[in-house]
Design an enzyme around this catalytic site. Sequence first.
Site, PDB file in Angstrom:
ATOM      1  N   ALA A  13      16.884 -12.073 -52.906  1.00  0.00           N
ATOM      2  CA  ALA A  13      16.928 -11.514 -51.562  1.00  0.00           C
ATOM      3  C   ALA A  13      18.256 -11.983 -50.970  1.00  0.00           C
ATOM      4  O   ALA A  13      18.564 -13.183 -50.997  1.00  0.00           O
ATOM      5  CB  ALA A  13      15.760 -12.036 -50.744  1.00  0.00           C
ATOM      6  N   GLY A  40      20.860  -9.475 -56.127  1.00  0.00           N
ATOM      7  CA  GLY A  40      20.750  -9.974 -57.501  1.00  0.00           C
ATOM      8  C   GLY A  40      21.579  -9.051 -58.382  1.00  0.00           C
ATOM      9  O   GLY A  40      21.413  -7.832 -58.344  1.00  0.00           O
ATOM     10  N   ASN A  44      20.696  -5.157 -58.872  1.00  0.00           N
ATOM     11  CA  ASN A  44      21.674  -4.203 -58.327  1.00  0.00           C
ATOM     12  C   ASN A  44      22.145  -3.223 -59.409  1.00  0.00           C
ATOM     13  O   ASN A  44      22.231  -2.007 -59.184  1.00  0.00           O
ATOM     14  CB  ASN A  44      22.902  -4.932 -57.777  1.00  0.00           C
ATOM     15  CG  ASN A  44      22.584  -5.794 -56.566  1.00  0.00           C
ATOM     16  OD1 ASN A  44      21.538  -5.635 -55.946  1.00  0.00           O
ATOM     17  ND2 ASN A  44      23.479  -6.717 -56.225  1.00  0.00           N
ATOM     18  N   GLU A 141      23.971 -14.249 -64.255  1.00  0.00           N
ATOM     19  CA  GLU A 141      23.038 -14.853 -63.297  1.00  0.00           C
ATOM     20  C   GLU A 141      21.706 -15.175 -63.960  1.00  0.00           C
ATOM     21  O   GLU A 141      20.897 -15.902 -63.389  1.00  0.00           O
ATOM     22  CB  GLU A 141      22.815 -13.888 -62.123  1.00  0.00           C
ATOM     23  CG  GLU A 141      23.137 -14.483 -60.780  1.00  0.00           C
ATOM     24  CD  GLU A 141      23.105 -13.470 -59.667  1.00  0.00           C
ATOM     25  OE1 GLU A 141      23.936 -13.592 -58.765  1.00  0.00           O
ATOM     26  OE2 GLU A 141      22.270 -12.540 -59.694  1.00  0.00           O
ATOM     27  N   ASP A 251      28.449  -4.775 -59.652  1.00  0.00           N
ATOM     28  CA  ASP A 251      27.141  -4.461 -60.243  1.00  0.00           C
ATOM     29  C   ASP A 251      26.971  -2.946 -60.353  1.00  0.00           C
ATOM     30  O   ASP A 251      26.423  -2.435 -61.331  1.00  0.00           O
ATOM     31  CB  ASP A 251      26.004  -5.037 -59.381  1.00  0.00           C
ATOM     32  CG  ASP A 251      26.232  -6.505 -59.050  1.00  0.00           C
ATOM     33  OD1 ASP A 251      26.877  -7.195 -59.851  1.00  0.00           O
ATOM     34  OD2 ASP A 251      25.779  -6.947 -57.970  1.00  0.00           O
TER      35      ASP A 251
HETATM   36  O1  RIB Z   1      27.093  -9.063 -56.899  1.00  0.00           O
HETATM   37  C1  RIB Z   1      26.451  -9.149 -55.669  1.00  0.00           C
HETATM   38  C2  RIB Z   1      25.189  -9.939 -55.805  1.00  0.00           C
HETATM   39  O2  RIB Z   1      25.516 -11.270 -56.155  1.00  0.00           O
HETATM   40  C3  RIB Z   1      24.391 -10.074 -54.522  1.00  0.00           C
HETATM   41  O3  RIB Z   1      23.455  -9.043 -54.366  1.00  0.00           O
HETATM   42  C4  RIB Z   1      23.782 -11.460 -54.638  1.00  0.00           C
HETATM   43  O4  RIB Z   1      22.392 -11.454 -54.748  1.00  0.00           O
HETATM   44  C5  RIB Z   1      24.430 -12.104 -55.852  1.00  0.00           C
HETATM   45  O5  RIB Z   1      23.600 -12.048 -56.938  1.00  0.00           O
END
Ligand code: RIB
Length: 306
Positions: A13, A40, A44, A141, A251
């Site tokens: 979030a 995220g 995304n 991530e 993303d």
């Molecule tokens: O790349 C953007 C994203 O990076 C954001 O939405 C945030 O959640 C981080 O993961």
Amino acid sequence: MAAAVVCIASWNADLVSRIPRPLARGETLIAEGFEISPGGKGSNAAVAAARQGAAVAVVARIGDDEFGRMALGLWEAEGIDRRHVEIAVGERSGVAQIQVFADGDNAIAVFRGAGAGLGAAHARAAAGTLATCRVVMASCEVPLACTLEAFRLARSLGALTLLNPAPAMLLPDELLPLVDVLTPNEGELAALAGPAAASVDEAAALLLARGVGAVVVTLGSAGCRLYRRRADPLHEPGRRVPVVDTIGAGDTFTGALAAALARGELLPAAMRCANAAAALSVSGRGAIAGMPRLHEVNALLAGRAA
Ligand code: RIB
């Protein structure tokens, strides 16, 4: 419908504050705006691919909290297959604290929450879905153990692998030869290649030599460039667009690239689509509001209004 694109996905979030400029250490600034929105890097990219017409499935781990329910609602609304999502009882979902500055640029701190528990077993549990998809994508991530296993399976089952190496980190030697397409920005590319590389060209060449199939470097408003072995680099120019914020532009690029590859485009054409999708994405607030649909990307590429 069987998923054509599987995303080993992080979910956060996004808690977005809008401030005039980057904070100095120890400083407090009054924010001019605040919103909570979906984010995220993995989620995304999954949304971006779905909006480009791909059937998408996510492999993810979320908390049993309000933010976890936000993820489930988003994925349902975007038509994303959620069967490989684990809801971790008693854990928090991932959260990203984002500061957006007046020029649209940003800084992000991510707490991965339940997403940090994603492992190789989650990839193995999704083997049936990986077996029938065309592209498997991930970012840095999510824990590397899950990505490694998913990419090993993808390779053995005939799918393409796509890695967005964000946030920047050193990657193990065993992962790079499993990556068909790597999508770093300039900073991530430099971090991956190390100080031996003095330019974008040299850094990309180094990663190709370490086993990556192709490197597509995103260059912000300057567009992107494709590097492959035994081929001249291919540059796709940037597009002049009004910028609201750049959250999720990278993303969107990765997700749109995955969708284009999944529908059979070759890398140069897929890169053009991804470049156009990323340009359109910066027109909205937060990570997903500006993410375009396929007809909007096609209209931009054809030079007409959507
Ligand atoms: O790349 C953007 C994203 O990076 C954001 O939405 C945030 O959640 C981080 O993961």
